[in-house]
Design a protein around this motif. Structure first.
Motif, PDB file in Angstrom:
ATOM      1  N   VAL A 105       0.825  -1.215   0.000  1.00 44.67           N
ATOM      2  CA  VAL A 105       0.000   0.000   0.000  1.00 44.67           C
ATOM      3  C   VAL A 105       0.856   1.260   0.000  1.00 44.67           C
ATOM      4  O   VAL A 105       0.339   2.374  -0.134  1.00 44.67           O
ATOM      5  N   GLY A 106       2.188   1.098   0.153  1.00 37.15           N
ATOM      6  CA  GLY A 106       3.088   2.238   0.113  1.00 37.15           C
ATOM      7  C   GLY A 106       3.418   2.847   1.453  1.00 37.15           C
ATOM      8  O   GLY A 106       4.118   3.864   1.521  1.00 37.15           O
ATOM      9  N   LEU A 107       2.951   2.226   2.546  1.00 36.26           N
ATOM     10  CA  LEU A 107       3.173   2.807   3.867  1.00 36.26           C
ATOM     11  C   LEU A 107       4.656   2.845   4.222  1.00 36.26           C
ATOM     12  O   LEU A 107       5.159   3.864   4.710  1.00 36.26           O
ATOM     13  N   LEU A 108       5.371   1.742   4.022  1.00 35.49           N
ATOM     14  CA  LEU A 108       6.778   1.699   4.407  1.00 35.49           C
ATOM     15  C   LEU A 108       7.598   2.726   3.636  1.00 35.49           C
ATOM     16  O   LEU A 108       8.442   3.419   4.215  1.00 35.49           O
ATOM     17  N   GLN A 109       7.336   2.833   2.341  1.00 37.69           N
ATOM     18  CA  GLN A 109       8.085   3.801   1.534  1.00 37.69           C
ATOM     19  C   GLN A 109       7.811   5.227   2.005  1.00 37.69           C
ATOM     20  O   GLN A 109       8.740   6.042   2.139  1.00 37.69           O
ATOM     21  N   SER A 110       6.550   5.535   2.262  1.00 35.82           N
ATOM     22  CA  SER A 110       6.203   6.881   2.726  1.00 35.82           C
ATOM     23  C   SER A 110       6.830   7.172   4.081  1.00 35.82           C
ATOM     24  O   SER A 110       7.305   8.289   4.340  1.00 35.82           O
ATOM     25  N   LEU A 111       6.825   6.177   4.943  1.00 34.10           N
ATOM     26  CA  LEU A 111       7.407   6.346   6.271  1.00 34.10           C
ATOM     27  C   LEU A 111       8.904   6.612   6.169  1.00 34.10           C
ATOM     28  O   LEU A 111       9.450   7.462   6.882  1.00 34.10           O
ATOM     29  N   MET A 112       9.582   5.883   5.265  1.00 38.51           N
ATOM     30  CA  MET A 112      11.014   6.084   5.092  1.00 38.51           C
ATOM     31  C   MET A 112      11.319   7.472   4.539  1.00 38.51           C
ATOM     32  O   MET A 112      12.293   8.115   4.933  1.00 38.51           O
ATOM     33  N   VAL A 113      10.503   7.945   3.599  1.00 38.45           N
ATOM     34  CA  VAL A 113      10.704   9.292   3.055  1.00 38.45           C
ATOM     35  C   VAL A 113      10.523  10.326   4.155  1.00 38.45           C
ATOM     36  O   VAL A 113      11.293  11.292   4.265  1.00 38.45           O
ATOM     37  N   LYS A 114       9.510  10.143   4.974  1.00 37.82           N
ATOM     38  CA  LYS A 114       9.254  11.074   6.080  1.00 37.82           C
ATOM     39  C   LYS A 114      10.420  11.072   7.072  1.00 37.82           C
ATOM     40  O   LYS A 114      10.864  12.138   7.532  1.00 37.82           O
ATOM     41  N   MET A 115      10.925   9.900   7.386  1.00 34.24           N
ATOM     42  CA  MET A 115      12.060   9.795   8.304  1.00 34.24           C
ATOM     43  C   MET A 115      13.308  10.420   7.691  1.00 34.24           C
ATOM     44  O   MET A 115      14.084  11.095   8.364  1.00 34.24           O
ATOM     45  N   ALA A 116      13.496  10.182   6.380  1.00 37.75           N
ATOM     46  CA  ALA A 116      14.685  10.699   5.708  1.00 37.75           C
ATOM     47  C   ALA A 116      14.696  12.217   5.684  1.00 37.75           C
ATOM     48  O   ALA A 116      15.767  12.838   5.666  1.00 37.75           O
ATOM     49  N   SER A 117      13.514  12.813   5.684  1.00 33.01           N
ATOM     50  CA  SER A 117      13.450  14.277   5.659  1.00 33.01           C
ATOM     51  C   SER A 117      13.942  14.887   6.964  1.00 33.01           C
ATOM     52  O   SER A 117      14.224  16.074   7.034  1.00 33.01           O
ATOM     53  N   ARG A 118      14.053  14.056   7.995  1.00 35.11           N
ATOM     54  CA  ARG A 118      14.484  14.536   9.308  1.00 35.11           C
ATOM     55  C   ARG A 118      15.854  13.999   9.717  1.00 35.11           C
ATOM     56  O   ARG A 118      16.342  14.299  10.806  1.00 35.11           O
ATOM     57  N   VAL A 119      16.437  13.157   8.869  1.00 39.39           N
ATOM     58  CA  VAL A 119      17.749  12.574   9.160  1.00 39.39           C
ATOM     59  C   VAL A 119      18.663  12.809   7.965  1.00 39.39           C
ATOM     60  O   VAL A 119      18.287  12.495   6.833  1.00 39.39           O
ATOM     61  N   SER A 120      19.831  13.344   8.209  1.00 42.21           N
ATOM     62  CA  SER A 120      20.760  13.572   7.106  1.00 42.21           C
ATOM     63  C   SER A 120      21.378  12.255   6.685  1.00 42.21           C
ATOM     64  O   SER A 120      21.467  11.309   7.482  1.00 42.21           O
ATOM     65  N   ARG A 121      21.814  12.194   5.428  1.00 41.19           N
ATOM     66  CA  ARG A 121      22.420  10.963   4.922  1.00 41.19           C
ATOM     67  C   ARG A 121      23.664  10.602   5.717  1.00 41.19           C
ATOM     68  O   ARG A 121      24.053   9.436   5.796  1.00 41.19           O
ATOM     69  N   ARG A 122      24.295  11.597   6.329  1.00 43.40           N
ATOM     70  CA  ARG A 122      25.519  11.350   7.090  1.00 43.40           C
ATOM     71  C   ARG A 122      25.279  10.437   8.291  1.00 43.40           C
ATOM     72  O   ARG A 122      26.148   9.653   8.676  1.00 43.40           O
ATOM     73  N   TYR A 123      24.095  10.554   8.890  1.00 48.56           N
ATOM     74  CA  TYR A 123      23.818   9.780  10.107  1.00 48.56           C
ATOM     75  C   TYR A 123      22.863   8.612   9.868  1.00 48.56           C
ATOM     76  O   TYR A 123      22.365   8.010  10.824  1.00 48.56           O
ATOM     77  N   LEU A 155      17.980   4.185   0.856  1.00 48.76           N
ATOM     78  CA  LEU A 155      17.489   4.617  -0.447  1.00 48.76           C
ATOM     79  C   LEU A 155      16.844   5.993  -0.341  1.00 48.76           C
ATOM     80  O   LEU A 155      17.015   6.856  -1.209  1.00 48.76           O
ATOM     81  N   ALA A 156      16.128   6.216   0.748  1.00 58.72           N
ATOM     82  CA  ALA A 156      15.410   7.478   0.930  1.00 58.72           C
ATOM     83  C   ALA A 156      16.344   8.665   1.115  1.00 58.72           C
ATOM     84  O   ALA A 156      16.005   9.787   0.738  1.00 58.72           O
ATOM     85  N   VAL A 157      17.533   8.431   1.686  1.00 58.04           N
ATOM     86  CA  VAL A 157      18.472   9.542   1.898  1.00 58.04           C
ATOM     87  C   VAL A 157      19.522   9.616   0.799  1.00 58.04           C
ATOM     88  O   VAL A 157      20.499  10.351   0.911  1.00 58.04           O
ATOM     89  N   GLY A 158      19.326   8.838  -0.277  1.00 62.71           N
ATOM     90  CA  GLY A 158      20.237   8.917  -1.407  1.00 62.71           C
ATOM     91  C   GLY A 158      21.514   8.127  -1.249  1.00 62.71           C
ATOM     92  O   GLY A 158      22.547   8.477  -1.820  1.00 62.71           O
ATOM     93  N   ARG A 159      21.454   7.045  -0.466  1.00 61.08           N
ATOM     94  CA  ARG A 159      22.632   6.199  -0.287  1.00 61.08           C
ATOM     95  C   ARG A 159      22.361   4.803  -0.820  1.00 61.08           C
ATOM     96  O   ARG A 159      21.234   4.459  -1.184  1.00 61.08           O
TER      97      ARG A 159
END
Length: 506
Positions: A105-123, A155-159
């Motif tokens: 249903v896309g929940l996991l992907q949406s959740l990861m995008v939301k989390m990625a918006s608050r976490v930098s790829r560095r961490y 994937l969500a943070v571009g790594r």
């Protein structure tokens, strides 16, 4: 979203590991060959009438011949039962149904995008590993749910998603017994250790919190070590990631944001209801005899509870985002996740037979007791005893999937031995936990090995067993070494390993 990694060739050691590993037969065939080897081995050992003495009760343990008349008579009626009754199979497939609906249903992907918006790829590595360690509260369920989530977070943070997958596997597998909270592993092992300690003293008791300080600190240390390993060594050596558009996570739409809010509300309601069933003194999911939570129907039913949680939040999200328009859509959405498990189910068939044959033949007990007797007869003590227990535990983990089963065999010998040397039985238990956990991702007997390989093949279609081994290999080695160093520092400083519990008996 561009995902780029520096493409470096692996070192000679890792190239050698990959070449050797890729020459290993397909896991299905590998276990077929191992069954043949096991049958021949039991016949030879039985022919020489070899036996070892069980330190628990003094009885002689002999190997049952799988090629005998009794062996054949046991094998044929139990082949289907061995497969259908293989405990991890049911748990894994049930969890895939729940997590699969959330993914479709896309929940996991949406959740990861939301989390990625608050976490930098560095961490991202630190976040994946810390969440993986915290997920141990769900026991084996973490081994199924967390690895694909780790890949999605990266994937969500571009790594590179494979780096996230490997970091998550390291956290849930190599660090399996490192926990911030008290979990079922603490309950199982402490009970075994207490029984073994009675051989020396009836007054020494190992409680569920006796390893808590050390294991909780291990979470912090291994999170940092694992993240640095991922960032500086593992990810830079992965081939460049060129995933297609369908593998990239687009920005959230307004409808998806509303879906996440609905899923969040559903999650809070679900958690509140579970709290009502667990927290009050006489709640129905508490232990009916003791009134405690560990053990209890809540802990024993954690996998079905997690599955139900996935269904509740996924349906809430899917209904708002129109992925679920009517009840008939739900079973249709569950078909694809189960299709992806076909290869795993095929590999489990010979694996389940091998495990059942291994248990019926008594080969596991025979090997464990025999090796333990060798260490004991050698008069090993002090630091060599630490290392002996560590490496013996790691070796047996390769052949016996259940850590509690291994400790049931080792504890009656090593707990009294350590106590006579002046060490607390909880200290011996802690040493076992380090070794047994660190090598878990490499254990060929683990039912999760083919699952991990399947996760890897989602992003690297041509990956074979050798590919998986060479990618995951640095984590068990580094975790094992880091744990040993932490253990030595802890012991040298005389720090308590749990509330009021020290390495030495006082």
């Amino acid at each position: 979203m561009e995902v780029t990694t520096e493409n470096r060739s692996p070192g000679k050691l890792f190239s050698w590991i990959e070449r050797i590993g890729n020459k290993v037969p397909n896991p299905f065939l590998l276990f077929v060959y191992l069954i043949v080897v096991l049958m021949v081995a039991t016949a030879i050992i039985s022919a020489f009438d070899l036996a070892v003495k069980n330190p628990t009760n003094g009885e002689l343990v002999r190997v049952n011949n799988l090629l005998s008349v009794a062996g054949i008579q046991w094998i044929l009626p139990n082949i289907i039962k061995n497969f259908s009754g293989f405990t991890p199979l049911g748990s894994i497939l049930a969890l895939v149904i729940g997590a699969g609906l959330a993914e479709k249903v896309g929940l996991l992907q949406s959740l990861m995008v939301k989390m990625a918006s608050r976490v930098s790829r560095r961490y991202a590595s630190y976040m994946v590993l810390f969440i993986a360690f915290f997920s141990h509260i769900s026991s084996d369920a973490a081994l199924v749910v967390m690895p694909p989530l780790g890949a999605l977070i990266f994937l969500a943070v571009g790594r590179h998603p494979v780096a996230g997958l490997l970091a998550a596997i390291a956290g849930v597998a190599s660090g399996f017994t490192a926990n911030l909270l008290i979990v079922t592993t603490d309950v199982l092992l402490s009970g075994i250790s207490t029984e073994a300690a009675k051989a020396v003293s009836d007054t020494v008791h190992v409680s569920v919190i006796d390893n808590w300080f050390f294991m909780a600190s291990s979470v912090i240390v291994l999170t940092v070590v694992g993240a640095i390993l991922t960032d500086k060594f593992v990810e830079p050596r992965l081939p460049a990631w060129n995933g297609g558009h369908q593998d990239r996570l687009p920005p959230l739409t307004a409808l998806e944001n509303r879906g996440l809010r609905a899923a969040g509300i559903a999650a809070l309601v679900f958690i509140a209801l579970m709290a009502l069933l667990v927290v009050p003194e006489h709640a129905p999911l508490r232990n009916p005899k003791t009134g405690g939570i560990i053990p209890s129907p809540f802990i024993q039913g954690i996998v079905p509870i997690i599955i139900l949680f996935f269904f509740v939040v996924a349906i809430a999200y899917g209904a708002v985002t129109k992925q679920i328009r009517r009840a008939d859509d739900i079973p249709q959405l569950l078909v694809d996740p189960m299709k992806s498990m076909a290869g795993f189910i095929v590999m489990v068939f010979p694996l389940s037979q091998f495990v059942a044959f291994f248990n019926w033949s008594n080969m596991g007990k025979f090997m464990a007791i025999g090796l333990t007797d060798m260490l004991e007869s050698a008069g090993i003590s002090g630091a060599p005893a630490f290392l002996g227990l560590m490496f013996l535990s790691a070796f047996l983990c390769m052949f016996i999937a259940s850590g509690s089963a291994i400790w049931s065999i080792l504890a009656p010998v090593f707990v009294p031995m350590f106590m006579l040397l002046g060490f607390h039985p909880a200290f011996a238990q802690m040493i076992f936990r380090i070794a047994d956990s660190a090598v878990l991702p490499l254990a060929p007997m683990s039912p999760f090995l083919p699952l991990f390989l399947g996760f890897l093949q989602r992003y690297q279609k041509d990956a074979q067993l050798g590919t998986y081994y060479v990618l995951i290999f640095p984590y068990p080695v580094v975790f094992f070494i880091s744990w040993i160093v932490l253990l030595l520092v802890w012991y040298a400083l005389g720090l308590p390993i749990g509330p009021g519990v020290y390495p030495s008996l006082h």
